[in-house]
Scaffold this active site. Structure first.
Site, PDB file in Angstrom:
ATOM      1  CE  LYS A 170      -1.375   1.495   4.114  1.00  0.00           C
ATOM      2  NZ  LYS A 170      -1.136   2.943   4.619  1.00  0.00           N
ATOM      3  CG  ASN A 171       2.291   2.610   3.669  1.00  0.00           C
ATOM      4  OD1 ASN A 171       1.270   3.005   3.148  1.00  0.00           O
ATOM      5  ND2 ASN A 171       2.795   2.172   4.606  1.00  0.00           N
ATOM      6  CB  CYS A 176      -4.819  10.175  11.904  1.00  0.00           C
ATOM      7  SG  CYS A 176      -3.436   9.384  11.954  1.00  0.00           S
ATOM      8  NE  ARG A 226       0.588  10.292   9.858  1.00  0.00           N
ATOM      9  CZ  ARG A 226       0.065   9.246   9.106  1.00  0.00           C
ATOM     10  NH1 ARG A 226      -1.045   8.697   9.253  1.00  0.00           N
ATOM     11  NH2 ARG A 226       0.842   8.812   8.022  1.00  0.00           N
ATOM     12  N   PRO A 227       1.791  16.460  10.797  1.00  0.00           N
ATOM     13  CG  PRO A 227       3.849  17.848  11.523  1.00  0.00           C
ATOM     14  CD  PRO A 227       2.872  16.582  11.689  1.00  0.00           C
ATOM     15  CB  ILE A 228       2.011  18.413   5.194  1.00  0.00           C
ATOM     16  CG1 ILE A 228       1.144  19.644   5.067  1.00  0.00           C
ATOM     17  CG2 ILE A 228       1.391  17.053   5.335  1.00  0.00           C
ATOM     18  CD1 ILE A 228       0.287  19.704   3.550  1.00  0.00           C
ATOM     19  CG  ASP A 229       6.441  21.071   9.458  1.00  0.00           C
ATOM     20  OD1 ASP A 229       5.726  19.827   9.613  1.00  0.00           O
ATOM     21  OD2 ASP A 229       7.650  21.063   9.879  1.00  0.00           O
ATOM     22  CG  ASP A 265       3.623   1.759   9.632  1.00  0.00           C
ATOM     23  OD1 ASP A 265       3.765   1.992   8.109  1.00  0.00           O
ATOM     24  OD2 ASP A 265       3.285   2.618  10.024  1.00  0.00           O
ATOM     25  CB  VAL A 295       7.978   7.397  14.027  1.00  0.00           C
ATOM     26  CG1 VAL A 295       7.269   7.810  12.666  1.00  0.00           C
ATOM     27  CG2 VAL A 295       9.439   6.858  13.734  1.00  0.00           C
ATOM     28  NE  ARG A 352      -7.105   4.098   5.590  1.00  0.00           N
ATOM     29  CZ  ARG A 352      -6.819   5.351   6.120  1.00  0.00           C
ATOM     30  NH1 ARG A 352      -7.392   5.930   7.072  1.00  0.00           N
ATOM     31  NH2 ARG A 352      -6.242   6.130   5.315  1.00  0.00           N
TER      32      ARG A 352
END
Ligand code: EPZ
Length: 428
Positions: free
Chosen positions: A22-23, A117, A122-125, A311, A333, A403
């Site tokens: 998936k990833n 979540c 889980r930022p996207i900076d 994970d 993480v 998922r």
């Protein structure tokens, strides 16, 4: 809503085949926005997140068809919409990976901020930092990232792409996807080294890109004018493989997983060696075997690749309930990724959380009970614990599991587990 009804207390045994990752597939699907002409991806697992990404690509003007199961053909025109709305990004954070290719190919993008979540903020900076380093003009308004490439398009730049949490996988992918069509050379330092980044670089280079150093901490990209669609395979899912091996080890079973890359799981194999879980590694396959002496508990810390993947943290914790001694588990993480602790304790585990660390006292006799899945990997941990527990365990809200795991119940049944998907009438 579905649930899994598991009759536990049986050692798993048998052989199954790994599904596609998936990833790896998610950034590969985003990458199909870049080339002229169609790309064909083989070995795509039937997962909800991938169907969501396909729908987003279609919303962005792509045509997508499934030639046969697991074979997706995708073609994306140069011009088309450039917005990934909140309703899409809210459901799947990986949608942010369309930012880079949209900027590279269409010069602009509007992508909703993903929000958090249950596993973390889980930022996207870092994604935005990397795209700005390529000359993109970025602003955030009303919860949406609005990005514009400069006149003449993106240009090569240099960026250090890590925060105090470490490198970013999707952030590295996003910057790669922008840089391959930028004018000039881009250098990404502190790049994520996960195998999914290597798979993305291989795909892009097959399309005509010039990406060097993927899999290491420094990636150098010489921009080119155009990419051409190709035919590519999605690599095996190392997290699914680790999950199945941990289910085998937790049940003292004999489980072989074929079609995988053992070299991507050396950290787990090292832990099996330290803990005393017998295993075999061969060309494209891994096998755990029944233990005679109970495995020893270990102190572990989840880290970016090649460390133990976050994970696999929950699945490792479920295994630790059957190990001898006190196991300390830290997740550097996602320090809050412990939603599975309370549910594992409902099954009879003795786990205590202290901040970003959990302490597991083992071994404990687990007994079946209804439990609630909260996120993808927590669900996998509850399934493993249910396979160990005496009696019946009902894992509710298995849509979380769907998922990231393709028909997991079928694979576990192939391994001798008694796992039935049922309609959950409980209203959980
Ligand atoms: C990928 O997410 C995976 N998802 C996750 O798998 C995995 O847990 C994660 O990498 C870590 O290995 C996909 O590949 C689709 P990150 P990603 O950006 O890339 C911080 C699963 O279960 N960070 O690597 O979105 C962040 O807060 C999923 O399959 C920033 O600070 O994760 C986190 O602590 C869950 N700023 C750390 O970096 C940023 O801009 C790693 O996040 C981006 C991230």
């Amino acid at each position: 809503m579905d649930c899994f009804r598991i009759e536990g207390g049986r050692a798993l045994h048998g052989t199954v085949r790994a599904a596609g990752s998936k990833n790896a597939a998610l950034p590969l699907l985003a990458a199909t926005l870049l080339p002229v002409g169609s790309s064909r991806l083989r070995g795509v697992p039937q997962l909800r997140d991938l169907l969501s990404m396909r729908d987003l690509l279609v919303d962005l003007g792509a045509t997508a068809s499934q030639a046969e199961e697991g074979v997706w053909e995708i073609s994306c025109p140069t011009e088309g919409p450039t917005e990934a709305p909140y309703e899409v990004v809210r459901k799947m954070r990986a949608s942010v990976a369309v930012l880079g290719p949209l900027l590279a190919r269409r010069g602009r993008a509007r992508v909703s901020l993903p929000g958090g979540c249950v596993i973390g903020v889980r930022p996207i900076d870092l994604h935005l930092k990397g795209l700005a380093a390529l000359g993109a003009e970025i602003r955030v308004e009303h919860g949406t990232v609005v990005a514009e490439a400069p006149p003449g398009g993106l240009r090569g730049g240099q960026v250090y792409l890590a925060s105090r949490w470490g490198s970013t996988v999707l952030g590295t992918a996003n910057v790669m996807l922008a840089a391959v069509l930028a004018r000039g050379t881009t250098v990404i330092d502190a790049a994520a080294q996960e195998p999914e980044i290597l798979a993305l670089a291989d795909f892009l280079n097959s399309c005509g890109a010039q990406v060097y150093g993927a899999g290491g901490p420094r990636i150098v990209i010489d921009g080119v004018d155009e990419l051409k669609g190709v035919d590519a395979w999605v690599p095996a899912d190392r997290i699914e493989v680790g999950t199945l091996l941990l289910a085998g080890a937790a049940t003292c079973g004999d489980v072989t997983v074929e079609g995988c890359a053992p070299e991507e799981l050396t950290v787990l194999l090292d832990l099996f060696t330290q803990s005393g879980v017998p295993f075999e590694a061969g060309e494209g396959h891994l096998r755990v075997m029944p233990w005679t002496d109970r495995p020893r508990a270990l102190d572990i810390s989840c880290r970016p690749y090649p460390g133990l993947p976050t994970d696999l943290q929950a699945q490792w914790m479920a295994f630790c309930t059957q190990a001898e001694g006190l196991a300390m588990i830290t997740d550097t993480v996602y320090p809050d990724r412990f939603m599975h602790v309370a549910e594992l304790n409902r099954l009879g585990a003795h786990i205590r959380r202290e901040g970003g660390t959990a302490l597991v006292v083992g071994p404990t006799q687990l007994s079946g009970a209804p439990v609630l899945a909260s996120d993808l990997r927590a669900s996998a941990a509850l399934v493993i614990a249910g396979l160990v527990a005496e009696g019946v365990t009902e894992v509710r809200r298995v849509y979380h599991l769907d998922r990231g795991y393709e028909r997991l119940e079928d694979k576990l049944e192939l391994l001798g587990g008694v796992v039935r998907r049922e309609l959950d009438e409980s209203g959980a």
